[in-house]
Design a protein around this motif. Structure first.
Motif, short mmCIF file in Angstrom:
data_model
loop_
_atom_site.label_atom_id
_atom_site.label_comp_id
_atom_site.label_asym_id
_atom_site.label_seq_id
_atom_site.Cartn_x
_atom_site.Cartn_y
_atom_site.Cartn_z
N GLU A 32 64.81 20.04 103.16
CA GLU A 32 66.17 20.56 103.33
C GLU A 32 66.19 21.72 104.32
O GLU A 32 67.08 21.82 105.17
N ARG A 33 65.21 22.59 104.23
CA ARG A 33 65.13 23.73 105.15
C ARG A 33 64.72 23.30 106.57
O ARG A 33 65.07 23.97 107.54
N SER A 36 66.75 19.08 111.08
CA SER A 36 67.76 19.55 112.02
C SER A 36 69.03 18.71 111.88
O SER A 36 70.12 19.19 112.16
N ASP A 37 68.90 17.48 111.42
CA ASP A 37 70.05 16.58 111.22
C ASP A 37 70.79 17.02 109.96
O ASP A 37 70.20 17.09 108.87
N THR A 38 72.08 17.30 110.09
CA THR A 38 72.84 17.82 108.95
C THR A 38 73.00 16.81 107.82
O THR A 38 72.98 17.19 106.64
N ASP A 39 73.13 15.51 108.16
CA ASP A 39 73.24 14.50 107.12
C ASP A 39 71.93 14.37 106.34
O ASP A 39 71.93 14.25 105.11
N LYS A 41 69.70 16.71 106.03
CA LYS A 41 69.58 17.97 105.28
C LYS A 41 70.34 17.86 103.95
O LYS A 41 69.83 18.25 102.89
N ALA A 42 71.54 17.30 104.00
CA ALA A 42 72.34 17.13 102.78
C ALA A 42 71.68 16.14 101.82
O ALA A 42 71.70 16.34 100.60
N GLN A 95 63.64 16.35 116.69
CA GLN A 95 64.08 15.00 116.32
C GLN A 95 62.93 14.20 115.70
O GLN A 95 63.15 13.36 114.82
N ASP A 98 62.40 15.36 112.18
CA ASP A 98 63.35 14.69 111.29
C ASP A 98 62.85 13.30 110.89
O ASP A 98 62.96 12.91 109.72
N SER A 156 71.68 8.10 112.87
CA SER A 156 71.48 9.32 113.67
C SER A 156 70.03 9.70 113.93
O SER A 156 69.65 9.91 115.07
#
Length: 163
Positions: A32-33, A36-39, A41-42, A95, A98, A156
């Motif tokens: 989570e920390r 870089s991809d917000t989705d 991360k969620a 990237q 991720d 993504s």
């Protein structure tokens, strides 16, 4: 195999999978920390919350059979974590980090699906239908999260890495 030996196996497996959940919570927190991809991360946050619930379920299972959580460290999940760490060392761009994190998260989920399935089959055979039912639910929750990770990968994360 005697029923007592099978129960001993179930106890040991419950300790192991509880430990795997604990390690999974730590890994999801780190992911989570680091995403870089917000989705993604969620999703890692959702995974952390899910594994906290699953760990609590295993503590309950252990209590039901007269056991307390011990300091056992699940070596399979530890190996997954070590593999992800090596993959992250090879990732030179955010990237690619991720991709490595997402792959690690999904690998962990697949381990949980297999482990919960084995524990559920044992619970059923040992006459613990409530444990078996909860484990089936937990498998479904893992599959659902895995599908969400796959959707984010396709939409993504993988596209950003390939760009």
């Amino acid at each position: 195999m005697s029923k007592a030996a099978y129960m001993d196996w179930y106890k040991a497996g419950s300790h192991a999978v509880r430990s795997a959940c604990e390690q999974g919570v730590a890994a999801a927190s780190k992911a989570e920390r680091s995403f870089s991809d917000t989705d993604a991360k969620a999703l890692a946050a959702d995974g952390k919350a899910l594994l906290e619930q699953h760990e609590a379920a295993f503590v309950g299972f252990l209590n039901d059979i007269g056991e307390q959580p011990n300091g056992f460290v699940d070596q399979i999940m530890k190996g997954i974590g070590e593999g992800v760490a090596l993959s992250l060392e090879a990732a030179e761009e955010p990237q690619i980090v991720d991709v490595a994190l997402l792959t690690g998260e999904q690998t962990g989920l697949h381990y949980f699906i297999a482990a919960y399935g084995a524990q559920g089959a044992a619970a059923e055979a040992l006459g613990m239908p409530a444990h078996a039912e909860r484990l089936r639910q937990m498998i479904g929750e893992c599959y659902a999260l895995d599908r969400r990770y796959t959707e984010v990968a396709k939409a993504s994360v993988n596209r950003a890495a390939a760009a």
